[in-house]
Design a protein around this motif. Structure first.
Motif, PDB file in Angstrom:
ATOM      1  N   ASP A 150      -7.382  -3.641   9.696  1.00  0.00           N
ATOM      2  CA  ASP A 150      -7.222  -3.812   8.247  1.00  0.00           C
ATOM      3  C   ASP A 150      -6.307  -2.737   7.661  1.00  0.00           C
ATOM      4  OD1 ASP A 150      -8.871  -6.029   8.188  1.00  0.00           O
ATOM      5  OD2 ASP A 150     -10.679  -4.854   7.797  1.00  0.00           O
ATOM      6  N   VAL A 151      -6.484  -1.505   8.135  1.00  0.00           N
ATOM      7  CA  VAL A 151      -5.658  -0.405   7.634  1.00  0.00           C
ATOM      8  C   VAL A 151      -4.200  -0.621   8.008  1.00  0.00           C
ATOM      9  CG1 VAL A 151      -5.205   2.073   7.838  1.00  0.00           C
ATOM     10  CG2 VAL A 151      -7.553   1.251   7.619  1.00  0.00           C
ATOM     11  N   PHE A 156       4.877   3.259   7.988  1.00  0.00           N
ATOM     12  CA  PHE A 156       4.693   3.145   9.434  1.00  0.00           C
ATOM     13  C   PHE A 156       3.786   4.266   9.920  1.00  0.00           C
ATOM     14  CE2 PHE A 156       5.846   4.626  13.685  1.00  0.00           C
ATOM     15  CZ  PHE A 156       5.552   3.486  14.419  1.00  0.00           C
ATOM     16  N   ALA A 157       2.782   3.920  10.698  1.00  0.00           N
ATOM     17  CA  ALA A 157       1.903   4.901  11.329  1.00  0.00           C
ATOM     18  C   ALA A 157       1.734   4.510  12.789  1.00  0.00           C
ATOM     19  CB  ALA A 157       0.545   4.940  10.635  1.00  0.00           C
ATOM     20  N   LYS A 195     -10.585   1.348   2.638  1.00  0.00           N
ATOM     21  CA  LYS A 195     -10.914   2.318   3.682  1.00  0.00           C
ATOM     22  C   LYS A 195     -10.032   3.560   3.569  1.00  0.00           C
ATOM     23  CE  LYS A 195     -12.371  -1.284   6.929  1.00  0.00           C
ATOM     24  NZ  LYS A 195     -12.110  -1.941   8.235  1.00  0.00           N
ATOM     25  N   VAL A 196      -8.741   3.348   3.339  1.00  0.00           N
ATOM     26  CA  VAL A 196      -7.816   4.471   3.215  1.00  0.00           C
ATOM     27  C   VAL A 196      -8.160   5.315   1.991  1.00  0.00           C
ATOM     28  CG1 VAL A 196      -5.416   5.104   2.750  1.00  0.00           C
ATOM     29  CG2 VAL A 196      -5.938   3.354   4.452  1.00  0.00           C
ATOM     30  N   ALA A 197      -8.489   4.657   0.878  1.00  0.00           N
ATOM     31  CA  ALA A 197      -8.800   5.379  -0.354  1.00  0.00           C
ATOM     32  C   ALA A 197     -10.027   6.265  -0.183  1.00  0.00           C
ATOM     33  CB  ALA A 197      -9.016   4.386  -1.493  1.00  0.00           C
ATOM     34  N   LEU A 198     -11.061   5.754   0.474  1.00  0.00           N
ATOM     35  CA  LEU A 198     -12.286   6.528   0.656  1.00  0.00           C
ATOM     36  C   LEU A 198     -12.049   7.723   1.575  1.00  0.00           C
ATOM     37  CD1 LEU A 198     -15.295   6.935   0.239  1.00  0.00           C
ATOM     38  CD2 LEU A 198     -15.717   5.309   2.107  1.00  0.00           C
ATOM     39  N   PRO A 242      -8.737  -5.010   2.299  1.00  0.00           N
ATOM     40  CA  PRO A 242      -9.846  -4.179   2.796  1.00  0.00           C
ATOM     41  C   PRO A 242      -9.355  -2.836   3.332  1.00  0.00           C
ATOM     42  CG  PRO A 242     -10.079  -6.439   3.564  1.00  0.00           C
ATOM     43  CD  PRO A 242      -8.723  -6.335   2.938  1.00  0.00           C
ATOM     44  N   GLY A 243      -8.168  -2.836   3.918  1.00  0.00           N
ATOM     45  CA  GLY A 243      -7.631  -1.590   4.448  1.00  0.00           C
ATOM     46  C   GLY A 243      -7.380  -0.558   3.369  1.00  0.00           C
TER      47      GLY A 243
END
Length: 362
Positions: free
Chosen positions: A195-196, A206-207, A72-75, A68-69
């Motif tokens: 999720d991200v 890493f973030a 979200k990142v792609a959008l 799912p993450g």
């Protein structure tokens, strides 16, 4: 380096090198010379990543659709790249970019605008395709924990899309939030999303675990949705002010920031780093408050009173002027009252101690 966007472009080659560490085959399709330039030239690397990112969301979903993450990142990435692309890649429309100093920000933020101003600005967005507002450092603070760095306004299928870039004062970490005009749904960079973070851990990226923008705004004593609604009006006012004054002065209203395009010989020599700090990659108008008509606003106090039934708060509107009143110019309309002269006067109730006292506006 003249704008926040210039700062964002700087370091792109280093970002590309880090990406290659996680995805060793990312540049396999490039020839040796293109790969060498991409890993050493920030401007070239940024354009290359921007071109490639148009396909990246689809590739990410096909490879990591189970996460799912990843969705979200792609959008969010796709929306962010759409905001940047008009200023860095060839388009059929000329985008508008402006750098606003602290004084003009203070004058325009938090004020009302007429429907005519809003419509004028929307037409400008449609005409230019994209508008970029660069905000002077610490010019627009929300509490002491959040400042606006930049604001992008672009034409989208669902209407007008805004993308705001925030940062904590004195820090380089930036946060993004995008939304459609009149829509309460927010699209953020989601570094706080569980999720991200699971998806990032899976691919080895890493973030830092940053808090959500909603929480940061709440700690600053403001509601993020209300802030964003105010930024819509601010962007429209700044756009209208910039363009109408250019029409009045026949294109000579503003100076342009020192500019050297990507690929210029002065960006490639041994003084390239020094020149990058002096010149912007982009054609950006330096917008100041010197042409803003503020005399009526400063001297009007609460506005002259007629004893009318309706009080109109101060706002900006497009004032007709010129031959046959065919031209328009942004002007501040001070607070005033309107309605039938023989109507019931405005009678605000003022609390004095435990009593109420009526003051009649004459």
């Amino acid at each position: 380096m003249q704008t926040w966007l210039d700062w964002y472009v700087s370091g792109s080659s280093a970002s590309l090198r880090r990406m290659c560490e996680h995805f060793p085959k990312a540049l396999d399709t490039l020839d040796a010379e293109t790969r060498r330039r991409a890993l050493s030239d920030d401007n070239f690397a940024f354009r290359l990543m921007l071109q490639g990112s148009r396909q990246a969301p689809a590739h990410a979903l096909s490879a990591f659709g189970a996460f799912p993450g990843a969705q979200k990142v792609a959008l969010e990435t796709a929306v962010w790249q759409e905001s940047l692309a008009p200023f860095c890649l060839e388009t059929d429309r000329v985008p508008l970019a402006m750098a606003l100093d602290r004084e003009v920000v203070n004058e325009l933020v938090g004020t009302r605008l007429s429907l005519e101003v809003r419509q004028y600005a929307r037409e400008a967005v449609s005409r230019h395709g994209a508008i970029y507002l660069d905000i002077a450092d610490r010019a627009l603070l929300f509490g002491n924990t959040l400042q606006l760095c930049a604001l992008f306004v672009t034409e989208a299928k669902g209407g007008v899309r805004f993308c705001a870039v925030f940062a904590e004062p004195g820090r380089k970490d930036v946060r993004r939030v995008a939304w459609l005009e009149g829509d309460d749904r927010l699209l953020t960079d989601q570094y706080h999303d569980r999720d991200v973070r699971k998806f990032q851990t899976h691919i080895g990226v890493f973030a830092p675990p940053l808090r959500s923008l909603v929480e940061i705004a709440r700690d600053a004593g403001v509601d993020l949705h209300e802030v964003l609604k105010g930024l819509e009006s601010f962007a429209y006012l700044a756009t209208t002010y910039t363009l109408t004054e250019m029409e009045v002065a026949e294109g000579q209203a503003w100076e342009m920031l020192p500019h050297l395009p990507a690929g210029h010989e002065r960006r490639l020599g041994r003084k390239a780093a020094a020149n990058a700090k002096k010149f912007s990659l982009f054609r950006v108008w330096r917008v100041t408050a010197r042409r803003l008509d503020r005399g009526q606003r400063k001297n009007s106090g609460e506005g002259w009173r007629l004893g009318h039934r309706v009080r109109v708060s101060g706002h900006y509107r497009l004032q007709p002027y010129g031959p046959k009143r065919s031209q328009r110019r942004l002007r501040w309309i001070a607070q005033h009252e309107r309605g039938p002269r023989d109507g019931t006067p405005i009678t605000p109730i003022v609390r004095v101690g435990s009593f109420h006292r009526q003051e009649v506006a004459l």
